[in-house]
Each structure stands twice: as C-alpha cells, then as structure tokens.
Design an enzyme around this catalytic site. Structure first.
Site, mmCIF file in Angstrom:
data_model
loop_
_atom_site.group_PDB
_atom_site.id
_atom_site.type_symbol
_atom_site.label_atom_id
_atom_site.label_comp_id
_atom_site.label_asym_id
_atom_site.label_seq_id
_atom_site.Cartn_x
_atom_site.Cartn_y
_atom_site.Cartn_z
ATOM 1 C CE LYS A 36 -0.866 0.305 5.007
ATOM 2 N NZ LYS A 36 -0.216 1.571 5.279
ATOM 3 C CB THR A 37 4.053 2.288 1.586
ATOM 4 O OG1 THR A 37 3.578 2.032 2.910
ATOM 5 C CG2 THR A 37 4.909 3.549 1.602
ATOM 6 C CG ASP A 219 -1.333 4.639 5.167
ATOM 7 O OD1 ASP A 219 -2.113 3.713 4.839
ATOM 8 O OD2 ASP A 219 -0.142 4.449 5.455
ATOM 9 C CD GLU A 220 -2.032 1.804 8.725
ATOM 10 O OE1 GLU A 220 -3.057 1.114 8.864
ATOM 11 O OE2 GLU A 220 -0.908 1.319 8.511
ATOM 12 C CD GLN A 250 -3.021 -4.839 8.429
ATOM 13 O OE1 GLN A 250 -1.921 -4.605 8.955
ATOM 14 N NE2 GLN A 250 -3.200 -4.792 7.120
ATOM 15 N NE ARG A 600 2.249 -6.583 10.850
ATOM 16 C CZ ARG A 600 1.740 -5.904 9.853
ATOM 17 N NH1 ARG A 600 2.396 -4.880 9.346
ATOM 18 N NH2 ARG A 600 0.575 -6.235 9.327
#
Length: 742
Positions: A36-37, A219-220, A250, A600
């Site tokens: 996504k980044t 974002d997020e 998340q 992760r």
C-alpha cells in the site's frame, strides 16, 4: 519529465487501477503486505504527472516513521517537492501555528505530553480538594480524554449526575481546560479538537485549506477516530478527492477512539466512491499467510477476501507450549541464537507481546545468553530527566505562560526555592490570575516569602529574560545558552560515576537531535523543534539500524515487518486480554491484533504460550488463547523440542479436553484446527520419586547440578538445585523432569 507509464510498469492490476484512478472518492482496501505504501506514493507521483501541483496534495498517515518513509519514496520518484506529508497531529499542529490565534492560542503554544498532563491534573486535584489516592490522576486524565473525543464540553460534563466519579471528572475537566488556556498550552486531543473548532467556527479558514489541498490521501483509515474523520471529510468536501487506504482487519486502536465503521461505511459516507482491493501479499510465505488468514476469518463484517502470495509455502508456523514463562523465554532465545548462527541478523528478528510486563522474562533470558536487544515503548530518550529538564527550559522560553514547564525548572538546578515557597507564592498569585513565571517576577509583592527565596526567584526570571533574547538567533545557540547559563552539566556531574556520564551523554545526544532537526528543516525554530519532539511516538525512537533483537508490543509492531517473528504469551487473559473477554467487539479487536502480529512475519513465525505464569508472586495455571484453536493444522507444526518431551498431548494423536472446558473443536489431522494442551495436561502425571539433597541431577535446559533442598511432597514439592552454569534455581517437581546422575 517523469514517465507516467514507468510509474505503473511494475504494479499488479489492482495496484495500477488504484494509482491511475481519476478524481472523486477512492477507497483502497489494502491487505497486509500488499504494497500500500508503494501504491500511495505512486498515486501521488501520478497526480503530479497529471498536472496537480505538489503543494495541492495532502498525505496523512499515523506515525512520523511512516510519513518519513512516504516522503522519501515520493522524493525518489519526483524529487524534493512541496507535498505535505504528516500525521494527523502534526498537520493539526501546523494549522494551529498558522490560524490558532483565531481561537485565542498564542503562536508559541506548548504541546503537553502525558507527563505534563499528569502533573497538571495532580496539581488541580490539590487545588480542588480531590483525594488523588481514591481518584487517581491517571483515571481522571483518561476520563477527560474520552469526554473531549466524545465532543462533550466542560459545562456539560461538570453538570453530570451519572456517578460520583463522573462529577469529580467533570469538575477537574472544566478546571483542566481553563488551566491549559491560561498556560497557552494544548494536549494531544486539543490538536485535533481545536482544528475541528477552527473549521467549524471560521469557515474562511476552512475554505483556504480546501482551496490549497485539492487531493487528500489518508493512510490507515481504519484507525481514524471521529475527529480525524471530520477533519479529512471537511477538507476534502470542497472537491471530493479523498483517497482512503486501509484494512479493517488491521483496526487495533478502538481503545483510543478509533472507529472501524469509518472504513466500513466509506461508500455510504461518500456516494459514488470507487473501491479497489489489494489482495496479493508480497511479505509473507504461504503457510504464515494461510494461518493468519484462518484466524482473522472468524471476524464478521470484513471487506477483504483471502490474501494470496507468490513467495512459496515456506516454513510452517511453529507452535511452542512451554512449562512456564522462563522456559518459554529460554526456548525463544535459543531459537533466536540458532537463526543467528544460520546467518540471520538480530535486527531481522523481533519478539511481540500483548503487554510490556511480558518483556521481563525475555530480558532475563537475553542477558543470560548475552544477546543484544532493544525495548521499544519503555523509558524513551525524550522521557529521561535531563532531556525533559532542558526541553522544559526551551518551552518556557518559547511560551512564558507554560506553568508546568516553569515549575519543573524553577529549582533545577537547585536555587533554594523550596516547596513551601512555591505554595505561598501560588496562594498569593492564583486569586490575582497570575501564572507562575509572572508571579515569580512580582514576588516582592507576595507576603511571607523568605528574602533568600525572593532573591532566587528574581535571579531566575532575569536569567530567563536573558535566555529568551537568544530565540532571535540560531536554534542551537539557544540550546547551548541554556546549558551554559544554568551550569546544567555541573549539576549532572554531581550525580557521580557512570550515572553522571550517562546523563551528560544524553545531553549531547539531545544536541545532536537538535542539529539533525536544523539540517532537515527549511525554517528551524525552537518552537518547531519542541513540536517535533512532542509528536514523536514509541516507534519513532526505535533504532532499526543497530543489530539488536527488537522487543515490542503488538500495537507498536503495526506497520513493521521482520524475516522472523516470535509472538509470546498467547493465553486467555493475555491475548485476548482479560479486559476484552466480556464483549464480542473487544474479542474481535484482539483477534485483529493477533492477525497484525502474525502478518509482520516474512519467513519464520513462532507462536508460544506457557502453562503457568507467576502472578503476584504465585504460580498460576494458564489456558491457551482461543486464537490458537483457530489455526489450521495443515499450516502449523509443533516445536521439536517440546514434541520430544510429550508436552503436546498424548499418544501423538493430540487427543484432549478443550482449554476452556468441553471437547476441543479440532485436533491434529482434523480439517479444522490443531490440538493444543491446556494447563490440566501438566497435572495428571503420577507422583515421581523426589531426589534427595546432595544428589547430582540433570535438567534438560540448566544441565547438571546438585540438589540443595526439597520442600514439600509429591509433584507439588519445590526442589532447589545449584547448577554448574546457571547457579541456584528453585523448581517445582511436576515440571522439573530431573534425571539423577549416578
């Protein structure tokens, strides 16, 4: 000129769709490790190739670390530009520096951190006659934060009749808000709240920000609270160009106000929104991804389907059942050292846990094995006394009304200004509406002050006036003037020995941080440096370049990745946490937290739990986390060492009772989940003969030793053994598995 086709050449079809989509509301549902980044930064670059000016783009994320990474990637694509990339709090602080005067804020307002807030609340409890033993300042501060984020004004809260605590909290809240205003200061909640008030009450200010920022990217998005949602919505409302990126799987910050509904309701809130789903995972191997996906699949109301990866199956997820927390820590550290011997750097490994308390046993084992490690989220650099002292001096210079900072430095280094002097000065000043610094300046008018104390107060105010003049020059000069004029290093040398050296080194490190800020900032200022340090988070302090094993909470791990991850303490009451056991919504959030931790991991993932833990000095049996029940048997394997000891069930078939009573939903070999032992599995072996004092015994981990004493009988007996390598250890007979050496 940037090649628009080159921007998307290496993207998969959904990523390319998200980057190239035109104007209007856009929701990018980005699964864990789905790039996504890369998509956000490529979209920013793509907007610029379409003719959008960099200064018309606002990108908001949740940590300074993420904002810095995003800024660097965009710079690599389009060069250093004027795209504003910041956290919500940093963006709001920037807005208030420019337009805060419309709300009565001074341009040099101070941002109070948690310690400053607690100091203020404690002070207010004394002023209002609130017993801080029965009603703790921390509880009051948490209540104030909730009231602010719920949009409840002090007048409404003060008139609350809900409970005695609510009435006290309302009184303290009202006085707290007034005290912040008097000190020309704000807390973290205020940064967001004042910005929404600015946009609500001063539409001309909002219009300027709408005109400037033609594209807003958040974002997020799943972790935004109500206030953050309103800020993004208000700015984007003029043009409708809101690009939200996130993953409801998340969302892990409900406890601090995050509303998962913000992302679930995006289509309702922004009619006509286009939705892109990123489901290819570029981080984790197949077994890890399948295991994590199986856990999160138990949550309802999801926007994301199954993730997939082209990285191969990789190693299965390892499950470790330990006798106790010490055995768990030892097993994890042995696995870390084994991976290190295979060529994996310590910096490529991390241990996650639900609460910081679980780090104690890990730290013991790491010290025992001489493994370098770094704790993230404990006492951080900017929380150390000498650092906070010097920052307090700078804050008083930047904002003379900052009462909390003035009271911190008034007698540091010691000037003979004691508690009694300050209490008398306060009693005289408060009715006159004077802050501490102005009261010190006029201390000759105050009754009952010793002449020596008056002289010290006047000398301090004169010193601060002289230091304040340095703000017109370079930022570094102000810092050095504070250190030199207060003779602060001599004060630190009085601590003596290594402690003095460490504290002086911290001052040097602070000066280095200031120099780095100056190098990286176009128009540096003391106020700007103070703002930057105030907005740092736990992960922002983390030095990922050092070759040390990282220990951190699951919440801190959000947004990171490691080749090898160890998640410890997967037990009922720990993960899920005891506070979450009564509400299904809370259980779902704990499951999302477990999912975040698992995803992760890139190549190696170990999950562990202990059959017992020391609680308030006594051993208490533990139950495996319900999330372990949800792991599919085909993607997990038992730790070899544990499998040999027989701790993973009977007859190799995994038959046993469920951890929470009744038959377990699945066993090894079933299509559902893998059998995990519960605490009772460790208690059904017959009593074994106990060794006698003086006998030589061997332990599976500690090696050979001599029995010093035996207390009690049967499997509950405690055996004290002096081991050759590890010294004296007290073991319980039922877990010790000692072999006598003849």
């Amino acid at each position: 000129m940037l090649d628009r086709d080159a921007l998307v050449a290496d993207l998969n079809p959904p990523q390319r769709e998200a980057v190239e989509w035109g104007d209007g509301p856009l929701l990018i549902v980005a699964g864990a490790g789905s790039g996504k980044t890369r998509v956000i930064t490529r979209r920013i670059a793509h907007l610029i190739t379409r003719g959008v000016r960099p200064e018309e783009i606002l990108a908001i994320t949740f940590t300074n670390k993420a904002a810095g990474e995003m800024r660097g990637r965009v710079a690599d694509l389009v060069g250093e530009g004027r795209v504003l990339m910041a956290t919500f709090h940093a963006f709001c602080a920037r807005v208030l520096r420019i337009d805060g005067a419309l709300l009565g804020l001074p341009p040099g307002f101070t941002i109070y951190d948690r310690d400053d807030q607690l100091s203020l609340v404690k002070d207010l409890c004394g002023e209002l006659g609130v017993d801080s033993q029965s009603v703790t300042p921390r509880a009051l501060l948490a209540a104030i934060s909730r009231l602010k984020n719920d949009g409840i004004e002090p007048e409404e809260a003060e008139g609350s009749e809900r409970s005695p605590f609510d009435r006290i909290a309302g009184r303290v809240y009202a006085r707290y808000v007034k005290a912040l205003a008097e000190a020309g200061s704000v807390d973290f909640d205020d940064l967001l709240l004042h910005t929404t008030r600015l946009f609500r009450d001063h539409p001309q200010a909002l219009a300027r920000y709408r005109e400037r920022f033609r594209h807003v990217l958040v974002d997020e998005y799943q972790d935004t609270n109500r206030i953050q949602y309103l800020i993004a919505r208000d700015i984007a409302a003029g043009h409708g160009n809101l690009c939200a990126t996130g993953d409801p799987d998340q969302s892990i910050y409900r406890w601090r106000g995050a509303r998962i509904q913000n992302i679930l309701d995006f289509e309702r809130d922004f009619p006509g929104a286009h939705i892109v789903r990123l489901q290819q995972n570029y981080r984790s191997t197949g077994h890890i991804l399948a295991a994590a996906s199986a856990v999160i699949a138990h949550n309802p109301g999801r926007l994301m389907g199954p993730l997939w990866s082209e990285l191969g199956e990789g190693a299965k997820v390892t499950l470790l059942a330990a006798e106790d927390e010490e055995a768990e820590a030892d097993a994890v550290v042995r696995r870390v050292t084994a991976l290190r011997a295979e060529g994996l750097r310590l910096a490529e490994m991390a241990v996650f846990y639900r609460t910081n308390a679980l780090s104690r046993g890990l730290e013991r084992a790491l010290r025992l094995y001489n493994v370098p490690y770094e704790l993230v989220g404990t006492l951080e650099f900017y929380e150390r006394k000498e650092v906070k002292d010097l920052l307090a001096y700078l804050r008083v210079l930047s904002n003379p009304a900052d009462a909390v900072s003035f009271l911190r430095i008034v007698n540091t280094p010691a000037r003979g200004i004691g508690k009694t002097t300050l209490e008398r000065l306060r009693a005289w000043a408060v009715p006159l509406g004077l802050g501490p610094r102005e009261a010190a300046r006029r201390c000759k008018e105050a009754p009952d002050l010793p002449s020596k104390a008056r002289g010290a107060l006047l000398q301090l105010t004169a010193l601060l006036d002289d230091l304040q003049a340095t703000l017109a020059g370079p930022v570094e000069d102000s810092f050095r003037a504070v250190v030199e004029r207060t003779d602060y290093l001599s004060y630190l040398r009085d601590f003596g020995g290594q402690e003095a050296d460490d504290r002086i080194e911290n001052v040097s490190e602070l000066e280095g941080a200031l120099a780095a800020y100056v190098r990286n900032t176009g128009e540096p200022s003391v106020a700007g440096f103070l703002q930057e340090t105030a907005l740092l988070s736990d992960v922002d302090h983390w030095d990922e370049t050092a070759d040390r094993l990282t220990l951190m909470t699951l919440h801190s791990a959000k947004g990171l990745e490691f080749p090898a991850v160890f998640m410890v303490g997967l037990e009922e009451g720990l993960l899920p946490h005891a506070r979450a056991l009564d509400a299904e919504e809370d259980i779902q959030e704990e499951r999302r937290l477990c999912y975040v931790g698992m995803t992760r991991a890139q190549r190696t993932l170990m999950l562990s739990y202990a059959a017992r833990r020391a609680t308030f000095g006594a051993w208490m049996p533990s139950q495996p986390s319900r999330f372990l029940d949800e792991l599919p048997a085909g993607h997990v394997e038992l730790d070899d060492r544990i499998a040999r000891t027989g701790l993973w069930g009977r007859s190799g078939g995994g038959v046993g009772a469920g951890a929470r009573g009744g038959p377990r939903a699945g066993r090894v070999g079933d299509s559902g989940s893998t059998y995990l032992p519960d605490a009772d599995d460790y208690l059904d072996t017959p009593d074994q003969p106990l060794p006698r004092p003086g006998n030589t015994v061997r332990h599976a981990h500690f090696g050979q030793g001599v029995v010093l004493s035996v207390t009690g009988v049967g499997r509950k007996a405690r055996i004290t053994v002096r081991f050759e390598r590890f010294g004296d250890k007290q073991l319980m007979a039922e877990y010790a598995h000692l072999e006598e050496v003849f």
